[in-house]
Design a protein around this motif. Structure first.
Motif, mmCIF file in Angstrom:
data_model
loop_
_atom_site.group_PDB
_atom_site.id
_atom_site.type_symbol
_atom_site.label_atom_id
_atom_site.label_comp_id
_atom_site.label_asym_id
_atom_site.label_seq_id
_atom_site.Cartn_x
_atom_site.Cartn_y
_atom_site.Cartn_z
ATOM 1 N N ARG A 8 -35.120 14.050 23.740
ATOM 2 C CA ARG A 8 -35.572 13.751 25.351
ATOM 3 C C ARG A 8 -37.340 14.171 24.218
ATOM 4 N NH1 ARG A 8 -34.574 16.516 29.610
ATOM 5 N NH2 ARG A 8 -32.613 17.540 28.606
ATOM 6 N N LEU A 9 -37.351 15.414 23.310
ATOM 7 C CA LEU A 9 -38.644 16.331 23.456
ATOM 8 C C LEU A 9 -39.473 14.950 22.644
ATOM 9 C CD1 LEU A 9 -37.583 19.706 22.759
ATOM 10 C CD2 LEU A 9 -39.760 18.670 24.874
ATOM 11 N N SER A 10 -38.686 14.366 21.284
ATOM 12 C CA SER A 10 -39.332 13.238 20.563
ATOM 13 C C SER A 10 -39.747 12.382 20.551
ATOM 14 C CB SER A 10 -37.949 13.194 19.130
ATOM 15 O OG SER A 10 -38.210 12.169 18.735
ATOM 16 N N GLU A 11 -38.795 11.639 22.074
ATOM 17 C CA GLU A 11 -39.173 10.473 22.228
ATOM 18 C C GLU A 11 -40.474 10.086 23.465
ATOM 19 O OE1 GLU A 11 -35.316 7.833 23.401
ATOM 20 O OE2 GLU A 11 -35.207 8.263 21.252
ATOM 21 N N VAL A 12 -40.091 11.458 24.081
ATOM 22 C CA VAL A 12 -41.343 11.257 25.120
ATOM 23 C C VAL A 12 -42.912 11.847 24.720
ATOM 24 C CG1 VAL A 12 -41.482 13.845 25.380
ATOM 25 C CG2 VAL A 12 -41.764 12.820 27.534
ATOM 26 N N ALA A 13 -44.062 10.841 25.530
ATOM 27 C CA ALA A 13 -45.183 10.963 24.758
ATOM 28 C C ALA A 13 -45.814 11.493 25.399
ATOM 29 C CB ALA A 13 -45.810 9.172 25.170
ATOM 30 N N GLY A 14 -46.688 12.069 24.494
ATOM 31 C CA GLY A 14 -48.068 13.627 25.191
ATOM 32 C C GLY A 14 -49.158 14.232 23.426
ATOM 33 N N VAL A 15 -50.060 12.812 23.422
ATOM 34 C CA VAL A 15 -51.908 13.341 23.143
ATOM 35 C C VAL A 15 -51.626 14.405 22.900
ATOM 36 C CG1 VAL A 15 -51.229 10.712 21.970
ATOM 37 C CG2 VAL A 15 -52.686 11.538 24.182
ATOM 38 N N LEU A 156 -47.256 5.790 19.379
ATOM 39 C CA LEU A 156 -46.037 4.788 18.262
ATOM 40 C C LEU A 156 -44.794 5.382 19.006
ATOM 41 C CD1 LEU A 156 -47.579 6.207 15.133
ATOM 42 C CD2 LEU A 156 -47.607 3.355 16.132
ATOM 43 N N ARG A 157 -44.147 3.994 19.166
ATOM 44 C CA ARG A 157 -43.343 3.346 19.970
ATOM 45 C C ARG A 157 -42.216 4.249 19.218
ATOM 46 N NH1 ARG A 157 -40.919 -0.191 24.702
ATOM 47 N NH2 ARG A 157 -39.118 -0.805 23.598
ATOM 48 N N GLN A 158 -41.027 4.615 19.661
ATOM 49 C CA GLN A 158 -39.873 5.093 18.461
ATOM 50 C C GLN A 158 -38.854 5.293 18.698
ATOM 51 O OE1 GLN A 158 -39.139 3.997 15.558
ATOM 52 N NE2 GLN A 158 -39.179 4.740 13.492
ATOM 53 N N ASP A 159 -37.599 5.694 18.397
ATOM 54 C CA ASP A 159 -36.296 5.889 19.225
ATOM 55 C C ASP A 159 -35.598 7.138 18.154
ATOM 56 O OD1 ASP A 159 -35.559 4.825 17.093
ATOM 57 O OD2 ASP A 159 -33.464 4.169 18.165
ATOM 58 N N PHE A 160 -35.267 8.059 18.768
ATOM 59 C CA PHE A 160 -34.595 9.199 17.722
ATOM 60 C C PHE A 160 -33.296 9.186 17.010
ATOM 61 C CE2 PHE A 160 -33.082 13.311 18.211
ATOM 62 C CZ PHE A 160 -33.417 14.023 17.243
ATOM 63 N N LYS A 170 -40.569 9.487 15.923
ATOM 64 C CA LYS A 170 -41.525 10.353 15.886
ATOM 65 C C LYS A 170 -42.022 12.004 17.078
ATOM 66 C CE LYS A 170 -43.262 8.982 20.840
ATOM 67 N NZ LYS A 170 -43.473 10.574 21.484
ATOM 68 N N ALA A 171 -42.717 12.019 15.845
ATOM 69 C CA ALA A 171 -43.235 13.304 16.670
ATOM 70 C C ALA A 171 -42.557 14.715 16.435
ATOM 71 C CB ALA A 171 -43.365 13.389 18.580
ATOM 72 N N LEU A 172 -41.705 14.619 15.849
ATOM 73 C CA LEU A 172 -40.908 15.866 15.118
ATOM 74 C C LEU A 172 -42.087 17.435 14.871
ATOM 75 C CD1 LEU A 172 -38.235 14.950 12.855
ATOM 76 C CD2 LEU A 172 -37.960 14.784 14.965
ATOM 77 N N ASP A 173 -43.618 16.725 14.492
ATOM 78 C CA ASP A 173 -44.420 17.375 14.435
ATOM 79 C C ASP A 173 -44.876 17.679 15.755
ATOM 80 O OD1 ASP A 173 -46.369 18.882 13.804
ATOM 81 O OD2 ASP A 173 -47.441 17.203 13.214
ATOM 82 N N ASP A 174 -44.809 18.324 17.082
ATOM 83 C CA ASP A 174 -44.011 19.596 16.328
ATOM 84 C C ASP A 174 -43.032 20.187 16.931
ATOM 85 O OD1 ASP A 174 -43.187 22.204 15.563
ATOM 86 O OD2 ASP A 174 -45.085 22.668 17.240
ATOM 87 N N ARG A 175 -42.108 18.766 18.078
ATOM 88 C CA ARG A 175 -42.019 18.717 18.883
ATOM 89 C C ARG A 175 -40.482 19.593 18.522
ATOM 90 N NH1 ARG A 175 -43.356 14.514 21.887
ATOM 91 N NH2 ARG A 175 -45.742 14.469 21.968
ATOM 92 N N VAL A 176 -39.634 19.709 17.397
ATOM 93 C CA VAL A 176 -38.425 19.860 16.987
ATOM 94 C C VAL A 176 -38.795 21.713 16.966
ATOM 95 C CG1 VAL A 176 -39.522 19.981 14.587
ATOM 96 C CG2 VAL A 176 -37.227 20.416 14.850
ATOM 97 N N GLY A 177 -40.312 21.788 16.481
ATOM 98 C CA GLY A 177 -41.111 23.449 17.144
ATOM 99 C C GLY A 177 -40.317 23.808 18.458
ATOM 100 N N SER A 315 -45.279 10.341 10.403
ATOM 101 C CA SER A 315 -45.059 9.309 10.661
ATOM 102 C C SER A 315 -44.106 8.786 11.272
ATOM 103 C CB SER A 315 -44.922 8.559 9.209
ATOM 104 O OG SER A 315 -43.477 9.313 9.084
ATOM 105 N N VAL A 316 -43.775 7.807 11.466
ATOM 106 C CA VAL A 316 -42.794 7.802 12.963
ATOM 107 C C VAL A 316 -41.298 8.036 12.289
ATOM 108 C CG1 VAL A 316 -44.257 6.458 14.224
ATOM 109 C CG2 VAL A 316 -42.729 5.233 13.144
#
Ligand code: CO
Ligand code: ZN
Length: 346
Positions: A8-15, A156-160, A170-177, A315-316
């Protein structure tokens, strides 16, 4: 380890500056675990678990992901021009699906560029730049003009996915953190330290959320949780790997924004060894984390960064190893429960 929250954290959008949807998820997770929760003007989430007279430890993981703002809407054709928020390698942007987040809802689009068939010899030899890219929403100019404003944000649109021993998205930087911070905050039980879990904003444009939340919390110890480069791929020399996937959590020694407090590094290594948590030591030649801002709050803070090795950063298809994520959570919990006491002044 369940990956549902990370997905959920990876797929949600937030710049940067537009972390509101991520913030909602983070608040929902942290609130029931914390004694106190608040947000500040820059949108940082600050959740606190009271200890018993120990030091003030601030954890920081950033909610923002790199993305764009719409900078121009072509009234005739409907194509959009974009302004980047964070450091992109334009090569990873070509031919990607995007989402334009408008006031009246999300629009799916594609990142377009001139097809190779019509590029001149000179254009073909030149590296692609962001200004060569545009967004195509598949709508005529007048319709686009009604829906899209300058300043709308684009991700960018990308599934986990789970892929072998890795997770990718996408956005494992830094949603994995952020994920590791939430899971450690959930698990930590007996601790003397006052623990502040801070989900920060605007890291990718210069650690801005950490600057103000670091000042607000004014901790004794700051621990940034972020991804780092794992360049353990074909064609890269062993000495340039920085970290390797699957070899454990990385304890950062240095990057461009901070030199980790050596006493904190030693303490983390001791805990990892005692608890048999796999770890590696990291020096990142270029890049920085929230620790760079936190260390300069008020009269100064002892900081360290705990990193999650990640391939294909920004990258995604960012990839992290499940074992390294687990090791990160384990090390964090161990540090918070038994090892944060001490004098870290240099
Ligand atoms: Co980044
Ligand atoms: Zn990051």
């Amino acid at each position: 380890m369940t990956m549902e929250l990370l997905k959920r954290l990876s797929e949600v959008a937030g710049v940067p500056g537009r972390e509101e949807t991520v913030r909602q998820i983070v608040l929902r997770e942290l609130k029931p675990l914390a004694d106190e929760t608040k947000t500040d003007i820059l949108g940082n989430v600050i959740a606190m678990k009271k200890g018993r007279g120990g030091p003030k430890v601030m954890l920081a993981a950033h909610m923002d992901e790199i993305g764009f703002l719409v900078s121009h809407v072509d009234e005739k054709t409907g194509f959009l021009k974009i302004d980047p928020l964070g450091g992109f390698d334009p090569r990873v942007l070509m031919a990607k699906r995007v989402v334009v987040h408008t006031e009246s809802g999300d629009l799916v689009g594609v990142m377009g560029s001139k097809p190779v068939h019509v590029l001149s010899e000179e254009e073909r030899s030149k590296a692609l730049e962001i200004k060569d890219l545009f967004i195509d929403l598949g709508l005529p100019g007048d319709k686009v003009r009604k829906r899209v404003q300058v300043g709308d944000f684009v991700t960018l649109r990308q599934d986990f996915v789970e892929m072998g021993d890795l997770v990718s998205g996408k956005a494992l930087d830094d949603r994995v953190g952020v994920y590791a911070m939430i899971e450690a905050f959930r698990r930590v039980k007996k601790h003397r330290a006052d623990i502040y879990a801070v989900a920060t904003t605007q890291e990718e444009v210069g650690v801005r959320g950490a600057r103000v939340s670091g000042y607000g919390v004014s901790p004794d110890i700051g621990v940034a949780l972020d991804v780092t480069v794992a360049s353990d791929v074909p064609g890269a020399q062993e000495s340039d790997h920085v970290t390797k996937l699957g070899k454990g959590v990385a304890i950062k020694i240095k990057d461009s924004l901070s030199i980790s407090n050596p006493k904190l590094v030693r303490r983390l290594r001791q805990v990892a060894e005692k608890r048999k948590i796999p770890y590696q030591l990291e020096i990142l030649p270029r890049g920085g984390t929230d620790a760079g801002a936190i260390q300069m709050a008020k009269e100064g803070v002892a900081v360290v960064t705990i990193s999650i090795p990640t391939r294909y950063l920004h990258s995604v298809v960012e990839c992290a190893h499940k074992k390294d994520i687990q090791a990160t959570i384990d090390l964090l919990v161990a540090f918070l429960e038994e090892a944060s006491e001490g004098d870290y002044a240099l």
